[in-house]
Design a protein around this motif. Structure first.
Motif, PDB file in Angstrom:
ATOM      1  N   ILE A  36      21.689  -9.320  34.508  1.00  0.00           N
ATOM      2  CA  ILE A  36      23.103  -9.512  34.855  1.00  0.00           C
ATOM      3  C   ILE A  36      23.615  -8.965  35.668  1.00  0.00           C
ATOM      4  O   ILE A  36      23.268  -7.609  35.938  1.00  0.00           O
ATOM      5  CB  ILE A  36      23.868  -9.044  33.452  1.00  0.00           C
ATOM      6  CG1 ILE A  36      23.497 -10.076  32.229  1.00  0.00           C
ATOM      7  CG2 ILE A  36      25.185  -9.170  33.699  1.00  0.00           C
ATOM      8  CD1 ILE A  36      24.100  -9.442  30.903  1.00  0.00           C
ATOM      9  N   PHE A  37      23.886  -9.632  36.669  1.00  0.00           N
ATOM     10  CA  PHE A  37      24.755  -8.898  37.983  1.00  0.00           C
ATOM     11  C   PHE A  37      26.479  -8.867  37.775  1.00  0.00           C
ATOM     12  O   PHE A  37      26.934 -10.208  37.801  1.00  0.00           O
ATOM     13  CB  PHE A  37      24.519  -9.671  39.243  1.00  0.00           C
ATOM     14  CG  PHE A  37      23.211  -9.863  39.459  1.00  0.00           C
ATOM     15  CD1 PHE A  37      22.347  -8.993  40.669  1.00  0.00           C
ATOM     16  CD2 PHE A  37      22.097 -10.501  38.886  1.00  0.00           C
ATOM     17  CE1 PHE A  37      21.282  -8.917  40.799  1.00  0.00           C
ATOM     18  CE2 PHE A  37      20.835 -10.650  39.411  1.00  0.00           C
ATOM     19  CZ  PHE A  37      20.208  -9.628  40.073  1.00  0.00           C
ATOM     20  N   GLU A  68      30.055 -17.542  37.325  1.00  0.00           N
ATOM     21  CA  GLU A  68      31.652 -17.820  37.073  1.00  0.00           C
ATOM     22  C   GLU A  68      32.022 -17.958  38.407  1.00  0.00           C
ATOM     23  O   GLU A  68      33.239 -17.987  38.555  1.00  0.00           O
ATOM     24  CB  GLU A  68      32.267 -17.013  36.175  1.00  0.00           C
ATOM     25  CG  GLU A  68      32.023 -17.363  34.496  1.00  0.00           C
ATOM     26  CD  GLU A  68      32.995 -16.920  33.718  1.00  0.00           C
ATOM     27  OE1 GLU A  68      33.689 -15.923  34.026  1.00  0.00           O
ATOM     28  OE2 GLU A  68      32.827 -17.385  32.582  1.00  0.00           O
ATOM     29  N   LEU A  69      31.423 -17.547  39.596  1.00  0.00           N
ATOM     30  CA  LEU A  69      32.071 -17.784  40.747  1.00  0.00           C
ATOM     31  C   LEU A  69      32.647 -18.926  41.307  1.00  0.00           C
ATOM     32  O   LEU A  69      31.753 -19.913  41.054  1.00  0.00           O
ATOM     33  CB  LEU A  69      30.946 -16.885  42.013  1.00  0.00           C
ATOM     34  CG  LEU A  69      30.639 -15.462  41.808  1.00  0.00           C
ATOM     35  CD1 LEU A  69      29.442 -15.265  42.478  1.00  0.00           C
ATOM     36  CD2 LEU A  69      31.919 -14.506  42.078  1.00  0.00           C
ATOM     37  N   PRO A  70      33.869 -18.857  41.819  1.00  0.00           N
ATOM     38  CA  PRO A  70      34.083 -19.998  42.477  1.00  0.00           C
ATOM     39  C   PRO A  70      33.506 -20.933  43.317  1.00  0.00           C
ATOM     40  O   PRO A  70      32.668 -20.185  44.212  1.00  0.00           O
ATOM     41  CB  PRO A  70      35.622 -19.831  42.982  1.00  0.00           C
ATOM     42  CG  PRO A  70      35.557 -18.298  43.243  1.00  0.00           C
ATOM     43  CD  PRO A  70      34.740 -17.787  42.336  1.00  0.00           C
ATOM     44  N   GLN A 162      21.115 -10.272  46.429  1.00  0.00           N
ATOM     45  CA  GLN A 162      21.656 -10.145  47.681  1.00  0.00           C
ATOM     46  C   GLN A 162      20.798 -10.713  48.860  1.00  0.00           C
ATOM     47  O   GLN A 162      19.740 -11.171  48.507  1.00  0.00           O
ATOM     48  CB  GLN A 162      21.689  -8.456  48.255  1.00  0.00           C
ATOM     49  CG  GLN A 162      22.103  -7.566  47.414  1.00  0.00           C
ATOM     50  CD  GLN A 162      23.813  -7.670  47.678  1.00  0.00           C
ATOM     51  OE1 GLN A 162      24.140  -8.380  48.464  1.00  0.00           O
ATOM     52  NE2 GLN A 162      24.469  -6.927  46.724  1.00  0.00           N
ATOM     53  N   ASP A 163      21.674 -11.112  50.035  1.00  0.00           N
ATOM     54  CA  ASP A 163      20.819 -11.485  51.220  1.00  0.00           C
ATOM     55  C   ASP A 163      20.543 -10.361  52.230  1.00  0.00           C
ATOM     56  O   ASP A 163      21.594 -10.212  52.898  1.00  0.00           O
ATOM     57  CB  ASP A 163      21.482 -12.572  51.700  1.00  0.00           C
ATOM     58  CG  ASP A 163      21.116 -13.207  53.157  1.00  0.00           C
ATOM     59  OD1 ASP A 163      19.743 -13.200  53.152  1.00  0.00           O
ATOM     60  OD2 ASP A 163      21.799 -13.382  53.990  1.00  0.00           O
ATOM     61  N   VAL A 178      26.778 -13.086  41.478  1.00  0.00           N
ATOM     62  CA  VAL A 178      27.284 -12.440  40.342  1.00  0.00           C
ATOM     63  C   VAL A 178      27.044 -13.265  39.006  1.00  0.00           C
ATOM     64  O   VAL A 178      27.587 -14.501  39.191  1.00  0.00           O
ATOM     65  CB  VAL A 178      28.793 -12.222  40.537  1.00  0.00           C
ATOM     66  CG1 VAL A 178      29.423 -11.592  39.182  1.00  0.00           C
ATOM     67  CG2 VAL A 178      29.244 -11.129  41.561  1.00  0.00           C
ATOM     68  N   GLY A 179      26.606 -12.877  38.060  1.00  0.00           N
ATOM     69  CA  GLY A 179      26.039 -13.729  36.925  1.00  0.00           C
ATOM     70  C   GLY A 179      24.781 -13.375  36.412  1.00  0.00           C
ATOM     71  O   GLY A 179      24.636 -12.131  36.228  1.00  0.00           O
ATOM     72  N   GLU A 180      24.327 -14.530  35.853  1.00  0.00           N
ATOM     73  CA  GLU A 180      23.051 -14.140  34.892  1.00  0.00           C
ATOM     74  C   GLU A 180      21.736 -14.888  35.538  1.00  0.00           C
ATOM     75  O   GLU A 180      21.998 -16.043  35.887  1.00  0.00           O
ATOM     76  CB  GLU A 180      23.001 -14.562  33.563  1.00  0.00           C
ATOM     77  CG  GLU A 180      24.290 -13.687  32.863  1.00  0.00           C
ATOM     78  CD  GLU A 180      24.307 -14.127  31.312  1.00  0.00           C
ATOM     79  OE1 GLU A 180      23.545 -15.017  30.879  1.00  0.00           O
ATOM     80  OE2 GLU A 180      25.422 -13.517  30.886  1.00  0.00           O
TER      81      GLU A 180
END
Length: 230
Positions: A36-37, A68-70, A162-163, A178-180
């Motif tokens: 989880i981030f 859930e990021l747009p 991350q990039d 951000v998410g799983e």
């Protein structure tokens, strides 16, 4: 040797001005676990250590992912970089398309959106023909011909979350994941349709010979949680 090499590479990235933290202790295996981030950062990531060198002329990369990021927010899903090149980066773009890049311009696909509900996502590519496709919940996208004859180079660093792009001077929160993420597996060949569909339903298939989630070697950095896959 691979463990020390990855730690040394991450240290070098920090010395060279990239905003990567020093790696934590290497851990092994994530069976029945989820990464989880929880929120945007420019420092949280998971470094992955492959079971074999990443000199690839074909691959299958699979993961189960939710966010859930747009859609207008760019998200890095997988990043493999050598000193001078993004060898294999997988993105959700700002326009909602999903893409991947092999040392240059990318290939872009219109896929069902990534959402708060888990998506079973696979990517296949082979150098001989250049055929590339994404698979979403066991269904294949249209093939694209992308970089026939190309070879992915070894001796880089592999990150989730991350990039690492030196041209940006470090990591960027606005590109972070951000998410799983769970059940990330990778093979150095293209899985058949039947195998990808079996993986989609959680059936037993040959273990990933680059990454196998049950035995994967990884290093947590920053604010990343490991929780049970309930």
């Amino acid at each position: 040797m691979r463990v020390s090499n990855v730690s040394f590479e991450l240290l070098l990235l920090g010395v060279c001005g990239w905003s990567l933290a020093l790696s934590s202790a290497t851990q092994v295996g994530l069976p029945d676990k989820v990464l989880i981030f929880p929120y945007e950062t420019d420092f949280s990531f998971v470094a992955l250590i492959p079971q074999k060198e990443m000199a690839l002329k074909a691959f299958t990369l699979c993961m189960r992912v939710a966010t859930e990021l747009p859609e207008e927010r760019q998200i890095i899903l997988f990043a493999y970089r050598t000193a001078d090149y993004d060898e294999l980066n997988v993105w959700r773009e700002k326009d909602g398309r999903v893409s991947f890049y092999l040392s240059g311009d990318g290939a872009f696909f219109h896929l069902p959106p990534l959402t708060t509900f888990r998506t079973n996502l696979c990517l296949t590519w082979e150098s001989r023909t250049g055929l590339a496709a994404f698979w979403v919940d066991g269904k294949r996208s249209t093939y694209q011909v992308y970089k026939p004859g190309h070879t992915i180079r070894p001796n880089g660093s592999i990150l989730l979350g991350q990039d690492p792009d030196k041209h940006l001077g470090g990591l960027e929160a606005t590109q972070s994941f951000v998410g799983e993420v769970t059940d990330l597996n990778m093979w150095d060949y293209v899985l058949s349709r039947s195998m990808i569909q079996a993986w989609n339903y959680g059936h037993k298939i040959p273990k990933g010979n680059i990454f196998d989630w049950a035995t994967i070697q990884y290093e947590l950095n920053g604010n990343v949680m490991v929780v049970d896959d309930d």
